[in-house]
Design a protein around this motif. Structure first.
Motif, PDB file in Angstrom:
ATOM      1  N   GLN A 147       0.883  -1.333  -0.039  1.00  0.00           N
ATOM      2  CA  GLN A 147      -0.008  -0.148  -0.066  1.00  0.00           C
ATOM      3  C   GLN A 147       0.776   1.148   0.133  1.00  0.00           C
ATOM      4  N   THR A 149      -4.536   3.933  -2.664  1.00  0.00           N
ATOM      5  CA  THR A 149      -3.805   2.856  -3.143  1.00  0.00           C
ATOM      6  C   THR A 149      -4.710   2.263  -4.067  1.00  0.00           C
ATOM      7  N   LEU A 150      -6.111   2.243  -4.060  1.00  0.00           N
ATOM      8  CA  LEU A 150      -7.005   1.536  -4.910  1.00  0.00           C
ATOM      9  C   LEU A 150      -6.998   2.294  -6.254  1.00  0.00           C
ATOM     10  N   LEU A 151      -6.736   3.547  -6.008  1.00  0.00           N
ATOM     11  CA  LEU A 151      -6.838   4.319  -7.307  1.00  0.00           C
ATOM     12  C   LEU A 151      -5.337   4.420  -7.888  1.00  0.00           C
ATOM     13  N   GLY A 162      -3.101   1.940  -8.022  1.00  0.00           N
ATOM     14  CA  GLY A 162      -2.999   0.561  -8.642  1.00  0.00           C
ATOM     15  C   GLY A 162      -3.844   0.512  -9.705  1.00  0.00           C
ATOM     16  N   ALA A 163      -5.009   0.959  -9.873  1.00  0.00           N
ATOM     17  CA  ALA A 163      -5.972   0.726 -10.938  1.00  0.00           C
ATOM     18  C   ALA A 163      -5.416   1.396 -11.966  1.00  0.00           C
ATOM     19  N   SER A 198      -3.384  -4.345 -10.425  1.00  0.00           N
ATOM     20  CA  SER A 198      -4.910  -4.990 -10.084  1.00  0.00           C
ATOM     21  C   SER A 198      -4.815  -5.484  -8.586  1.00  0.00           C
ATOM     22  N   SER A 229      -4.459  -2.435  -6.293  1.00  0.00           N
ATOM     23  CA  SER A 229      -5.818  -1.863  -6.083  1.00  0.00           C
ATOM     24  C   SER A 229      -6.948  -2.642  -5.282  1.00  0.00           C
ATOM     25  N   GLN A 230      -6.899  -3.876  -5.572  1.00  0.00           N
ATOM     26  CA  GLN A 230      -7.903  -4.752  -4.893  1.00  0.00           C
ATOM     27  C   GLN A 230      -7.620  -4.839  -3.289  1.00  0.00           C
ATOM     28  N   TYR A 243      -8.991  -1.668  -1.726  1.00  0.00           N
ATOM     29  CA  TYR A 243     -10.468  -1.880  -1.464  1.00  0.00           C
ATOM     30  C   TYR A 243     -10.532  -2.305   0.003  1.00  0.00           C
ATOM     31  N   GLY A 249     -12.890   3.786  -8.682  1.00  0.00           N
ATOM     32  CA  GLY A 249     -11.908   2.620  -8.862  1.00  0.00           C
ATOM     33  C   GLY A 249     -12.630   1.344  -9.513  1.00  0.00           C
ATOM     34  N   THR A 274     -11.326  -0.403 -12.703  1.00  0.00           N
ATOM     35  CA  THR A 274     -11.038  -1.663 -13.108  1.00  0.00           C
ATOM     36  C   THR A 274     -11.413  -2.479 -14.136  1.00  0.00           C
TER      37      THR A 274
END
Length: 648
Positions: free
Chosen positions: A233, A291-293, A295-296, A312, A315-316, A319, A426, A430
């Protein structure tokens, strides 16, 4: 035998496999992969037996433990090797051993021609044993042992093909970045001991209500730092993409069932600490949302199929961390998404490995295209994982990710709207990057080229051991690889729905994590509708760009934003400036301080003594008349002094 006595065997089975395979020598080369797989499967069977025993008890009596011995028995400091198995750790046990066993089976075919296959399976077993120790420990100090064991095993597996400089560098990078997070966990354990006088889960979590918010915030933030390292993260995310240099089964194991899930487990296990530290919870949700944004967005620009999936994963997991930061509103859904993600992400990585197996180890999606005709099983299983991760209605991701988005809105107030909006954005991204992966890999015209690939079975210097140049001949993978992919595809399709029947998963974990419905400003159907709009938007955008247009074989120049995304939003550049260059500058200053002050004090003292000695040496001339004169002068002074004293 009581069920409690089986807990240690969960860890003992893969640990025995690691010991036998790593110490047994080449005599086990022919059967090492079977030994490793059998012992991983044995651990899964033990887990199923314990799960069945747990289901036969009332919810409040399902926790069980096993004490082995006192590790550090000194006055005022008691550390035991003891295990705790409750609904939360049981969930991880089944995920780790179940998915881990399938990855072992897959590796039999994938690593068939590697001359070091026995050692590879030994490292896989070591990874499972360390992760099981992490989730079964009943105190933070023993958890720390498993935490470091996972770090060691990841280093060995990521750098397994160490004859490749990129693999050796990636392993070192993962190891060093994770050490930063490990400092956070060690400080948190020290703070716990000074605050509570123990680091056992029960006493620590029970005493949080009597502890100051400031102390709990400090502990929670250190735990979050540790989670950021293991779960990649922000700001400790830079190692994850490079970790794809390891064999594909390693990527599946790290991303789906073990390493990156450890941080989420740590936060949820420490729920009482975070519940007593609202500021730390806020920081946790911010870290997850960013982090979710992050990574995506990074996943949108990767042409390497494994690195696109790595973005991915980042990003997950974002979440999940976001949900865990929401407190009782999101703890259950963080773990639920973790489990469903374990199925579809493992399937996606194994599918990527199957594609590479049929394409001469090519990872560049610009050189794929049209593979659905040549690899039908891989296409179907990968496609089901794709539909699950984007949240297609009825599949696992639809149930688990939607719950996180609903929980984000249920936080209430401005914070809830912001977090819910980020989670929806996100979801759209995705759908875009995963549709891009599907279109570039399995659809369109074939874009295969002749390639020269390093021979991954060679232990010689890079560039010497190479496979001959030839055009790829796509073909379906052997059954040892496709059967695990099929089983994981079933999990990708059905797990989320099964968990949601009568809120089964919520009721399973609630005795451990607690649950609060929060204050949702909009209804669940409204959130679902918004999520579907985001999904269709991302899918349509990907189709417009990659489905209706030819995929460029070379990397387009692109805008400044595109170039930034292709460089992972400058994460390595930032680390270089903030840490490497700043650390180098600080080191040079400290060296100068050492030379000028520390060494100066020592050398200056020596110089002063030497100078004084040289001056005193002048008095020692070796001439008798000089010594006689000195004696006469001294006697004269002595006589004068005595005379003066008598006159007084």
């Amino acid at each position: 035998m009581n069920a409690e006595n089986l807990i240690a065997l969960l860890i003992a089975a893969p640990l025995l496999g690691a010991a036998v395979l790593l110490c047994g020598g080449r005599r086990l080369d022919a059967v090492g992969h079977w030994i490793g797989t059998a012992l991983a499967a044995a651990s899964f069977v033990i887990g199923v037996v314990l799960f069945a025993d747990m289901l036969g008890k009332e919810a409040e009596h399902r926790e069980m433990g096993q004490y082995l011995f006192s590790w550090i028995p000194v006055e005022g400091f008691q550390a035991d090797v003891a295990f705790q198995l409750d609904q939360l750790s049981m969930t991880f046990v089944l995920l780790i051993t179940g998915v881990g066993s399938l990855i072992h089976v897959y590796s039999i075919g994938y690593m068939e021609h590697d001359e070091r296959r026995r050692r590879f399976f030994g490292y896989l077993n070591l990874f499972l044993a360390a992760m099981l120790l992490l989730v079964l420990a009943d105190n933070y100090l023993l958890l720390y042992v498993g935490w470091e064991g996972v770090g060691l095993a990841s280093y060995l597996l990521i750098g397994f093909w160490q004859h490749k400089p990129s693999a050796a560098t990636a392993a070192k990078k993962a190891f060093l970045v994770n050490r930063v997070g490990d400092v956070g966990l060690s400080i948190a354990i020290m703070l716990m001991f000074t605050t509570f006088g123990t680091f056992a889960f029960g006493p620590v979590l029970a005493a949080t209500g009597e502890t100051s918010e400031g102390r709990l915030t400090a502990i929670a933030l250190m735990l979050l730092l540790a989670a950021c390292g293991k779960s990649a993260q922000v700001p400790l995310q830079s190692w994850l993409g490079d970790a794809m240099e390891g064999p594909t089964p390693v990527s599946a194991l790290i991303h789906a069932a073990t390493m990156v899930t450890a941080g989420v487990y740590l936060i949820v296990r420490s729920a009482a600490v975070f519940d007593g530290a609202p500021d730390a919870q806020l920081v946790t949700t911010v870290v997850g949302a960013v982090t979710l944004l992050f990574g995506a967005i990074v996943g949108c620009a990767k042409d390497d199929i494994k690195k696109a999936l790595a973005g991915s994963t980042m990003s997950q997991i974002g979440y999940m961390v976001l949900a865990a930061g929401l407190g009782p509103i999101g703890y259950v859904f963080a773990i639920m998404h973790l489990v469903t993600h374990g199925f579809f992400k493992a399937g996606l990585f194994l599918g990527a490995g199957s594609v590479m197996h049929g394409m001469n180890d090519e990872v560049d999606m610009r050189k794929y295209g049209g593979l659905r005709k040549y690899m039908p099983v891989t296409f179907v299983t990968f496609g089901l994982g794709y539909l699950a991760i984007i949240g297609f209605p009825g599949l696992s991701g639809f149930f688990s990710k939607d719950k996180i988005i609903e929980a984000a809105f249920a936080k209430g107030g401005t914070e809830g709207w912001i977090l819910g909006g980020v989670a929806l954005l996100g979801a759209a991204i995705t759908a875009f990057y995963m549709t891009r992966v599907m279109l570039m890999t399995f659809f369109g015209e074939k874009r295969w080229q002749s390639t020269v690939r390093p021979d991954k079975t060679s232990s010689v210097e890079p560039g010497i051991g190479v496979r001959p140049e030839k055009k790829p001949q796509p073909h379906e993978s052997p059954a040892s690889m496709t059967v695990p992919m099929i089983l994981l595809a079933f999990g990708s399709v059905f797990a989320g729905g099964l968990f949601s029947v009568n809120d089964a998963f919520l009721h399973w974990l609630e005795p451990v994590t607690g649950h609060d419905h929060g204050h949702p400003p909009v209804s669940a159907p409204t959130v679902t509708a918004a999520t579907m709009v985001a999904l269709v938007t991302g899918l349509a955008a990907a189709w417009a760009q990659y489905g209706r247009r030819p995929v460029p074989v070379t990397t387009p120049h692109g805008s400044s934003l595109t170039r930034a995304v292709r460089r992972d939003l400058f994460q390595d550049d930032v680390n270089h400036v903030v840490f490497v260059k700043a650390g180098g500058y600080l080191t040079r200053r400290l060296v100068r301080l050492d030379h000028s002050v520390v060494d100066g004090a020592v050398l200056g003292t020596a110089s002063a003594v030497g100078g004084l000695s040289r001056q005193l040496r002048r008095l020692q001339t070796g001439q008798v008349r000089s010594y006689a004169l000195s004696m006469f002068g001294g006697a004269a002074v002595l006589v004068a002094a005595i005379s003066q004293m008598r006159s007084l």
